[in-house]
Design an enzyme around this catalytic site. Structure first.
Site, PDB file in Angstrom:
ATOM      1  N   HIS A 100     -97.160  14.451 -47.230  1.00  0.00           N
ATOM      2  CA  HIS A 100     -98.240  15.456 -47.633  1.00  0.00           C
ATOM      3  C   HIS A 100     -98.902  15.812 -46.147  1.00  0.00           C
ATOM      4  O   HIS A 100     -99.733  14.954 -45.816  1.00  0.00           O
ATOM      5  CB  HIS A 100     -98.954  15.155 -48.537  1.00  0.00           C
ATOM      6  CG  HIS A 100     -99.847  16.243 -49.161  1.00  0.00           C
ATOM      7  ND1 HIS A 100     -99.516  17.338 -50.415  1.00  0.00           N
ATOM      8  CD2 HIS A 100    -100.991  16.650 -48.685  1.00  0.00           C
ATOM      9  CE1 HIS A 100    -100.151  18.168 -50.213  1.00  0.00           C
ATOM     10  NE2 HIS A 100    -101.387  17.805 -49.442  1.00  0.00           N
ATOM     11  N   CYS A 101     -98.761  17.150 -45.750  1.00  0.00           N
ATOM     12  CA  CYS A 101     -99.735  17.365 -44.620  1.00  0.00           C
ATOM     13  C   CYS A 101    -100.929  18.187 -44.763  1.00  0.00           C
ATOM     14  O   CYS A 101    -100.811  19.255 -45.394  1.00  0.00           O
ATOM     15  CB  CYS A 101     -98.662  18.087 -43.517  1.00  0.00           C
ATOM     16  SG  CYS A 101     -99.555  18.670 -42.045  1.00  0.00           S
ATOM     17  N   PRO A 102    -102.030  17.580 -44.604  1.00  0.00           N
ATOM     18  CA  PRO A 102    -103.423  18.126 -44.737  1.00  0.00           C
ATOM     19  C   PRO A 102    -103.594  19.574 -44.106  1.00  0.00           C
ATOM     20  O   PRO A 102    -104.088  20.636 -44.171  1.00  0.00           O
ATOM     21  CB  PRO A 102    -104.571  17.155 -44.571  1.00  0.00           C
ATOM     22  CG  PRO A 102    -103.940  16.192 -43.676  1.00  0.00           C
ATOM     23  CD  PRO A 102    -102.158  16.334 -44.114  1.00  0.00           C
ATOM     24  N   ASN A 139    -101.799  21.957 -45.714  1.00  0.00           N
ATOM     25  CA  ASN A 139    -101.851  21.912 -47.316  1.00  0.00           C
ATOM     26  C   ASN A 139    -100.770  22.129 -48.041  1.00  0.00           C
ATOM     27  O   ASN A 139    -100.715  22.730 -48.938  1.00  0.00           O
ATOM     28  CB  ASN A 139    -103.202  22.975 -47.411  1.00  0.00           C
ATOM     29  CG  ASN A 139    -103.641  22.843 -48.853  1.00  0.00           C
ATOM     30  OD1 ASN A 139    -104.027  21.608 -49.625  1.00  0.00           O
ATOM     31  ND2 ASN A 139    -104.336  23.807 -49.466  1.00  0.00           N
TER      32      ASN A 139
END
Ligand SMILES: [Zn+2]
Ligand SMILES: [Zn+2]
Length: 333
Positions: free
Chosen positions: A156-158, A161
Site C-alpha cells: 500500500h503506497c501512501p 494513496n
C-alpha cells in the site's frame, strides 16, 4: 453522523496529504523551471532561443509522462477477487458455527478444490481472509488500509494513496521511471546554473538553486526504490513474497527474465513505455516453473524474506544518508 464514521472520513481525508504534497512540489518545480529559469532568466541561456526551445520541449515531455503515470497509479481501482472465491452461503454458515480449526480447514479445502489455488500458508493451510470472508487467490493479500483483498498485492503506497497490485503495478513502475527522468533532466540542466553561482558568485535565484537540490534528493530516493522494483520484476516477485517450502526453489513464479517482464508490461513492446493497461494474465492464476515438477508446489508461505528485507533496509539507509548529506551541503550556503 456516528463518531466512527467521522473518524473514518477524517482518516480518508488525511491520507490524501502525501498526494497533495507531491503535487504541490511538482507544480512548484514547474514554475521554478519554466517561468523562473527558462522564461525570466535571460543570463542562463544567453537568449539562445534554440536551446531554450529544446529544454522546454524535453521538460514538457518528461512532465506529461510523469504526471500521466502518477495519476494512473492513483486512480486505478485495485482488483479484488471475484464471487467464486467467497464461501457459498451454506459453507459460510457451517464455517462460522465450527470452532475447531481442523474442521474449518476441511470446509475450506472442499470449496478450494474447485478453485485455481496452488499456494498455502506456512503450515500448509488454505489461505482464508476473515475480514472479507473469502479464500485468497494466489498472490492475493488483504490490505488493512483499504480494508479489502487485493489481487497480486505488492504494497500500500501512501504517496499514491492506493494499493499497488495487479491493476496498477505497471503504472507504478513507470511512475518511478518517469519521475526519475524528470529529476535527472532538471538536475543536469540546472547544474550549469548552479556551478556558475558557485564559481562566479552571480546573483542566483533561490528558486533555481533549491530546484537543483530538490531534484537531486528526489532522484536518489526514487532510484533506490526503482532499482528494487526492477529487481522484483526480473525475479517475478512482489514485496510480499511467497516462500516455497517444498524443495529449494524460492522463486516459484519466475518463468525467465523476458516472460517475467511481459507479465507486468505486456507482450507488445510499443506499449511498454506508456501508462496504458497491458499486463498479462487475469490476476488469479500465475504460471509457475514448478508446475510440472512438483505436484505439491502449492505448499508456500507468504512471509517477508529476510534477504529481501535486508536489501530494502540497505536501500532506505543509503537514500536517507545521501539526502541528509545533500541537505547539509545546501544549508551551508
Ligand atoms: Zn480480505
Ligand atoms: Zn491498500
Amino acid at each position: 453522523m456516528a463518531p466512527s464514521r467521522v473518524l473514518r472520513c477524517c482518516q480518508r481525508g488525511l491520507s490524501w496529504i502525501p498526494v497533495i504534497f507531491i503535487n504541490l512540489v511538482v507544480c512548484w518545480s514547474y514554475y521554478a523551471y519554466v517561468v523562473q529559469l527558462c522564461i525570466c532568466d535571460k543570463r542562463w541561456l544567453m537568449n539562445n532561443l534554440t536551446v531554450q526551445f529544446i529544454y522546454l520541449v524535453v521538460f514538457h515531455v518528461c512532465f506529461v509522462m510523469f504526471m500521466w503515470s502518477y495519476w494512473k497509479t492513483i486512480i486505478s481501482k485495485p482488483s479484488n477477487p471475484s464471487k467464486e472465491f467467497f464461501l457459498p452461503k451454506a459453507e459460510k454458515e457451517q464455517y462460522e458455527k465450527e470452532e475447531r480449526p481442523e474442521a474449518q480447514q476441511e470446509i475450506l479445502k472442499k470449496v478450494a478444490k474447485n478453485l485455481p489455488i496452488y499456494t498455502r500458508t506456512g503450515s500448509g493451510a488454505i489461505r482464508y481472509c476473515d475480514c472479507c470472508q473469502l479464500i485468497k487467490p494466489d498472490r492475493c493479500h488483504h490490505c488493512s488500509t483499504c480494508d479489502q483483498c487485493v489481487l497480486k498485492m505488492d504494497h500500500h503506497c501512501p504517496w499514491v494513496n492506493n494499493c499497488v497490485g495487479f491493476s496498477n503495478y505497471k503504472f507504478f513502475v513507470l511512475f518511478l521511471a518517469y519521475s526519475m527522468l524528470y529529476c535527472v533532466f532538471i538536475a543536469s540542466t540546472v547544474l550549469q546554473y548552479f556551478i556558475k553561482f558557485w564559481t562566479v558568485n552571480t546573483h542566483a535565484k533561490f528558486h533555481v538553486l533549491f530546484l537543483f537540490f530538490v531534484a537531486a534528493m528526489f532522484f536518489v530516493s526514487i532510484m533506490s526504490l526503482f532499482t528494487y522494483h526492477i529487481w522484483l520484476i526480473a525475479k517475478n516477485m512482489t514485496t510480499i513474497a511467497p516462500v516455497f517450502r517444498n524443495g529449494p526453489d524460492k522463486n516459484g513464479f519466475t518463468v525467465g527474465f523476458y516472460k517475467n517482464l511481459t507479465q507486468v508490461f505486456g507482450d507488445q513492446k510499443r506499449y511498454w513505455c506508456l501508462p496504458v493497461y497491458t499486463s498479462l494474465g487475469d490476476g488469479y492464476t500465475f504460471p509457475t516453473r514448478l508446475v510440472n515438477l512438483d505436484s505439491e508446489q502449492g505448499n508456500v508461505d507468504h512471509q517477508a524474506d529476510p534477504k529481501r528485507y535486508f536489501c530494502y533496509c540497505l536501500f532506505s539507509t543509503v537514500t536517507y544518508v545521501t539526502n541528509i548529506l545533500l541537505l547539509t551541503i545546501f544549508l551551508t550556503f
